[in-house]
Design a protein around this motif. Structure first.
Motif, PDB file in Angstrom:
ATOM      1  N   ARG A 131       0.837  -1.204   0.000  1.00 37.62           N
ATOM      2  CA  ARG A 131       0.000   0.000   0.000  1.00 37.62           C
ATOM      3  C   ARG A 131       0.875   1.258   0.000  1.00 37.62           C
ATOM      4  O   ARG A 131       0.609   2.211  -0.731  1.00 37.62           O
ATOM      5  CB  ARG A 131      -0.928   0.004   1.221  1.00 37.62           C
ATOM      6  CG  ARG A 131      -1.845   1.210   1.269  1.00 37.62           C
ATOM      7  CD  ARG A 131      -2.822   1.130   2.416  1.00 37.62           C
ATOM      8  NE  ARG A 131      -2.197   0.929   3.712  1.00 37.62           N
ATOM      9  CZ  ARG A 131      -1.659   1.901   4.454  1.00 37.62           C
ATOM     10  NH1 ARG A 131      -1.678   3.142   4.032  1.00 37.62           N
ATOM     11  NH2 ARG A 131      -1.111   1.633   5.620  1.00 37.62           N
ATOM     12  N   GLN A 132       1.938   1.265   0.813  1.00 42.46           N
ATOM     13  CA  GLN A 132       2.816   2.431   0.861  1.00 42.46           C
ATOM     14  C   GLN A 132       3.502   2.662  -0.480  1.00 42.46           C
ATOM     15  O   GLN A 132       3.640   3.801  -0.931  1.00 42.46           O
ATOM     16  CB  GLN A 132       3.849   2.268   1.974  1.00 42.46           C
ATOM     17  CG  GLN A 132       3.249   2.384   3.362  1.00 42.46           C
ATOM     18  CD  GLN A 132       4.229   2.011   4.449  1.00 42.46           C
ATOM     19  OE1 GLN A 132       5.261   1.390   4.192  1.00 42.46           O
ATOM     20  NE2 GLN A 132       3.896   2.365   5.680  1.00 42.46           N
ATOM     21  N   LEU A 133       3.926   1.578  -1.140  1.00 41.51           N
ATOM     22  CA  LEU A 133       4.560   1.720  -2.443  1.00 41.51           C
ATOM     23  C   LEU A 133       3.574   2.278  -3.465  1.00 41.51           C
ATOM     24  O   LEU A 133       3.914   3.147  -4.266  1.00 41.51           O
ATOM     25  CB  LEU A 133       5.103   0.367  -2.923  1.00 41.51           C
ATOM     26  CG  LEU A 133       6.360  -0.125  -2.211  1.00 41.51           C
ATOM     27  CD1 LEU A 133       6.682  -1.551  -2.625  1.00 41.51           C
ATOM     28  CD2 LEU A 133       7.530   0.787  -2.519  1.00 41.51           C
ATOM     29  N   ARG A 134       2.338   1.771  -3.431  1.00 40.60           N
ATOM     30  CA  ARG A 134       1.323   2.274  -4.364  1.00 40.60           C
ATOM     31  C   ARG A 134       1.041   3.753  -4.124  1.00 40.60           C
ATOM     32  O   ARG A 134       0.906   4.534  -5.068  1.00 40.60           O
ATOM     33  CB  ARG A 134       0.033   1.474  -4.226  1.00 40.60           C
ATOM     34  CG  ARG A 134       0.121   0.134  -4.888  1.00 40.60           C
ATOM     35  CD  ARG A 134      -1.240  -0.537  -4.939  1.00 40.60           C
ATOM     36  NE  ARG A 134      -1.098  -1.876  -5.483  1.00 40.60           N
ATOM     37  CZ  ARG A 134      -1.639  -2.964  -4.950  1.00 40.60           C
ATOM     38  NH1 ARG A 134      -2.382  -2.857  -3.878  1.00 40.60           N
ATOM     39  NH2 ARG A 134      -1.450  -4.136  -5.495  1.00 40.60           N
ATOM     40  N   GLU A 135       0.953   4.144  -2.856  1.00 40.99           N
ATOM     41  CA  GLU A 135       0.716   5.554  -2.544  1.00 40.99           C
ATOM     42  C   GLU A 135       1.877   6.420  -3.022  1.00 40.99           C
ATOM     43  O   GLU A 135       1.675   7.507  -3.553  1.00 40.99           O
ATOM     44  CB  GLU A 135       0.476   5.734  -1.046  1.00 40.99           C
ATOM     45  CG  GLU A 135      -0.857   5.207  -0.584  1.00 40.99           C
ATOM     46  CD  GLU A 135      -1.032   5.306   0.916  1.00 40.99           C
ATOM     47  OE1 GLU A 135      -0.114   5.778   1.603  1.00 40.99           O
ATOM     48  OE2 GLU A 135      -2.110   4.896   1.384  1.00 40.99           O
ATOM     49  N   ALA A 136       3.092   5.924  -2.843  1.00 35.48           N
ATOM     50  CA  ALA A 136       4.260   6.679  -3.289  1.00 35.48           C
ATOM     51  C   ALA A 136       4.250   6.826  -4.813  1.00 35.48           C
ATOM     52  O   ALA A 136       4.548   7.901  -5.353  1.00 35.48           O
ATOM     53  CB  ALA A 136       5.542   5.994  -2.827  1.00 35.48           C
ATOM     54  N   MET A 137       3.910   5.750  -5.523  1.00 38.13           N
ATOM     55  CA  MET A 137       3.844   5.822  -6.975  1.00 38.13           C
ATOM     56  C   MET A 137       2.749   6.793  -7.415  1.00 38.13           C
ATOM     57  O   MET A 137       2.923   7.542  -8.379  1.00 38.13           O
ATOM     58  CB  MET A 137       3.580   4.434  -7.579  1.00 38.13           C
ATOM     59  CG  MET A 137       4.758   3.499  -7.485  1.00 38.13           C
ATOM     60  SD  MET A 137       6.191   4.117  -8.398  1.00 38.13           S
ATOM     61  CE  MET A 137       5.560   3.986 -10.061  1.00 38.13           C
ATOM     62  N   ARG A 138       1.625   6.765  -6.719  1.00 41.29           N
ATOM     63  CA  ARG A 138       0.521   7.670  -7.055  1.00 41.29           C
ATOM     64  C   ARG A 138       0.962   9.126  -6.874  1.00 41.29           C
ATOM     65  O   ARG A 138       0.698   9.981  -7.715  1.00 41.29           O
ATOM     66  CB  ARG A 138      -0.679   7.354  -6.169  1.00 41.29           C
ATOM     67  CG  ARG A 138      -1.965   7.947  -6.675  1.00 41.29           C
ATOM     68  CD  ARG A 138      -3.149   7.495  -5.843  1.00 41.29           C
ATOM     69  NE  ARG A 138      -3.286   6.050  -5.815  1.00 41.29           N
ATOM     70  CZ  ARG A 138      -3.452   5.314  -4.711  1.00 41.29           C
ATOM     71  NH1 ARG A 138      -3.543   5.898  -3.543  1.00 41.29           N
ATOM     72  NH2 ARG A 138      -3.576   4.024  -4.779  1.00 41.29           N
TER      73      ARG A 138
ATOM     74  N   TYR B 129       1.094  11.740 -10.060  1.00 38.08           N
ATOM     75  CA  TYR B 129       0.121  12.804 -10.237  1.00 38.08           C
ATOM     76  C   TYR B 129       0.531  14.142  -9.662  1.00 38.08           C
ATOM     77  O   TYR B 129      -0.125  15.134  -9.895  1.00 38.08           O
ATOM     78  CB  TYR B 129      -1.222  12.392  -9.612  1.00 38.08           C
ATOM     79  CG  TYR B 129      -1.848  11.245 -10.342  1.00 38.08           C
ATOM     80  CD1 TYR B 129      -2.264  11.382 -11.659  1.00 38.08           C
ATOM     81  CD2 TYR B 129      -2.002  10.014  -9.724  1.00 38.08           C
ATOM     82  CE1 TYR B 129      -2.834  10.343 -12.334  1.00 38.08           C
ATOM     83  CE2 TYR B 129      -2.573   8.952 -10.405  1.00 38.08           C
ATOM     84  CZ  TYR B 129      -2.973   9.118 -11.713  1.00 38.08           C
ATOM     85  OH  TYR B 129      -3.541   8.082 -12.374  1.00 38.08           O
ATOM     86  N   HIS B 130       1.584  14.208  -8.904  1.00 40.91           N
ATOM     87  CA  HIS B 130       1.963  15.469  -8.257  1.00 40.91           C
ATOM     88  C   HIS B 130       3.371  15.862  -8.676  1.00 40.91           C
ATOM     89  O   HIS B 130       4.324  15.668  -7.942  1.00 40.91           O
ATOM     90  CB  HIS B 130       1.873  15.346  -6.730  1.00 40.91           C
ATOM     91  CG  HIS B 130       0.506  15.008  -6.272  1.00 40.91           C
ATOM     92  ND1 HIS B 130      -0.526  15.914  -6.299  1.00 40.91           N
ATOM     93  CD2 HIS B 130      -0.015  13.870  -5.784  1.00 40.91           C
ATOM     94  CE1 HIS B 130      -1.610  15.354  -5.842  1.00 40.91           C
ATOM     95  NE2 HIS B 130      -1.338  14.101  -5.531  1.00 40.91           N
ATOM     96  N   HIS B 131       3.494  16.386  -9.871  1.00 39.69           N
ATOM     97  CA  HIS B 131       4.823  16.775 -10.353  1.00 39.69           C
ATOM     98  C   HIS B 131       5.246  18.088  -9.792  1.00 39.69           C
ATOM     99  O   HIS B 131       4.591  19.010  -9.633  1.00 39.69           O
ATOM    100  CB  HIS B 131       4.832  16.844 -11.869  1.00 39.69           C
ATOM    101  CG  HIS B 131       4.742  15.486 -12.485  1.00 39.69           C
ATOM    102  ND1 HIS B 131       4.201  15.283 -13.706  1.00 39.69           N
ATOM    103  CD2 HIS B 131       5.090  14.272 -12.059  1.00 39.69           C
ATOM    104  CE1 HIS B 131       4.244  14.008 -14.021  1.00 39.69           C
ATOM    105  NE2 HIS B 131       4.774  13.374 -13.006  1.00 39.69           N
TER     106      HIS B 131
END
Length: 56
Positions: free
Chosen positions: A43-50, A54-56
């Motif tokens: 979950r933490q990895l997915r949140e980090a990827m998200r 999306y937040h450049h």
């Protein structure tokens, strides 16, 4: 810190209930993290990827 700065009793009650809910939610997340560490890591990895996507 004065809590009742111009707020009605209903607003204060709502804030107290919200704070209690957020505390319980955080406790539940911490418990889940201890019980299923692999799922938490995923979950933490997915949140980090998200965030990276999306937040450049």
């Amino acid at each position: 810190m004065p809590e009742n700065t111009g707020k009605t009793p209903e607003q204060l009650d709502r804030l107290r209930r919200r704070a209690a809910f957020l505390r319980e939610l955080e406790e539940a997340r911490a418990l889940r993290a201890r019980i299923t560490p692999r799922r938490t890591r995923v979950r933490q990895l997915r949140e980090a990827m998200r965030r990276a996507t999306y937040h450049h």
